[in-house]
Design an enzyme around this catalytic site. Sequence first.
Site, mmCIF file in Angstrom:
data_model
loop_
_atom_site.group_PDB
_atom_site.id
_atom_site.type_symbol
_atom_site.label_atom_id
_atom_site.label_comp_id
_atom_site.label_asym_id
_atom_site.label_seq_id
_atom_site.Cartn_x
_atom_site.Cartn_y
_atom_site.Cartn_z
ATOM 1 C CB ALA A 137 -9.621 4.476 3.135
ATOM 2 C CB SER A 138 -11.170 9.039 3.752
ATOM 3 O OG SER A 138 -10.968 9.301 2.390
ATOM 4 C CD GLU A 161 -5.207 2.875 -3.299
ATOM 5 O OE1 GLU A 161 -6.383 2.926 -2.957
ATOM 6 O OE2 GLU A 161 -4.268 2.828 -2.490
ATOM 7 N N GLY A 179 -9.728 8.631 -3.387
ATOM 8 C CA GLY A 179 -10.807 9.602 -3.457
ATOM 9 C C GLY A 179 -12.144 9.044 -3.929
ATOM 10 C CB ILE A 228 -4.244 8.360 -1.162
ATOM 11 C CG1 ILE A 228 -4.046 7.261 -2.219
ATOM 12 C CG2 ILE A 228 -4.602 7.757 0.189
ATOM 13 C CD1 ILE A 228 -2.929 6.287 -1.901
ATOM 14 C CG HIS A 251 -1.964 1.077 1.145
ATOM 15 N ND1 HIS A 251 -1.713 2.367 1.546
ATOM 16 C CD2 HIS A 251 -3.231 1.081 0.663
ATOM 17 C CE1 HIS A 251 -2.779 3.116 1.327
ATOM 18 N NE2 HIS A 251 -3.718 2.354 0.787
HETATM 19 O O1 G3P Z 1 -6.475 1.948 0.451
HETATM 20 C C1 G3P Z 1 -7.374 2.878 -0.048
HETATM 21 C C2 G3P Z 1 -6.814 4.236 -0.054
HETATM 22 O O2 G3P Z 1 -5.477 4.406 -0.078
HETATM 23 C C3 G3P Z 1 -7.616 5.283 -0.705
HETATM 24 O O3 G3P Z 1 -7.952 6.108 0.338
HETATM 25 O O4 G3P Z 1 -9.265 7.722 1.540
HETATM 26 O O5 G3P Z 1 -8.654 8.154 -0.840
HETATM 27 O O6 G3P Z 1 -10.326 6.395 -0.292
HETATM 28 P P1 G3P Z 1 -9.132 7.156 0.160
#
Ligand code: G3P
Length: 222
Positions: free
Chosen positions: A202-203, A141, A181, A146, A93
């Site tokens: 994630a967020s 990603e 995102g 992120i 990651h």
């Molecule tokens: O592992 C998922 C991540 O790195 C993406 O994070 O908060 O942008 O959805 P986010």
Amino acid sequence: MPKPFILINLKTYSEGAGQRSHAIAEAAEIVAHESGAAIGIAPAYMNIHPLSVHYSLPVYAQHVDGSAPGAHTGAVTAEALRMAGAQGSLVNHSERRLTLADIEASVAALRDVRLAAVVCTNNEQTTAAAAALGPAYVAIEPPELIGSGVSVSKANPDIIRRSVDAARKVNPDVQILTGAGIQSGECVKIAMDLGTSGVLLASSVVKAKAPIAVLRDLVSLL
Ligand code: G3P
């Protein structure tokens, strides 16, 4: 449209720790049942076993070491993840980068115990390298997006397109996820239309006041 795989990385957010990981898992299980989408969760290590016992959704680790079982104090082995009920693990990651040799060892260790590797990458070159190792998934990603609230699907669809092409050239069987995102059904639809099998996020879910509402939106355009 085929059903996506949505993998929720709880990271080390307080909002995804302890009992709150159960609330997100329960919401994910409900939405998976309603929509037919596959929704998985990647909690902190200490929640892998309880979540895998209490819920039917696939549980992933956020990292695994390539070490074999034995005298490796502090290492987390693929065998231990399998025994805890995990179905796979993130590898490399953006917040836990590894050397190429470590990535290869982690993918091999997971394969040995029949767990799925989700190797995270940051561009089409690293996506091709990761795909060559034969994991179940690669997950592209862009690091700068992120946690930004700006979706890769909308801000940089080209990197998804190029990564899908790069991965397919070296490994036609690998499944491709994208992330950074991701927050809505539109983001998921764009990612799927570009040839991915789903998203890693994630967020938007973990930090939401009502994770179930965000999850329902994510699957709303299936
Ligand atoms: O592992 C998922 C991540 O790195 C993406 O994070 O908060 O942008 O959805 P986010």
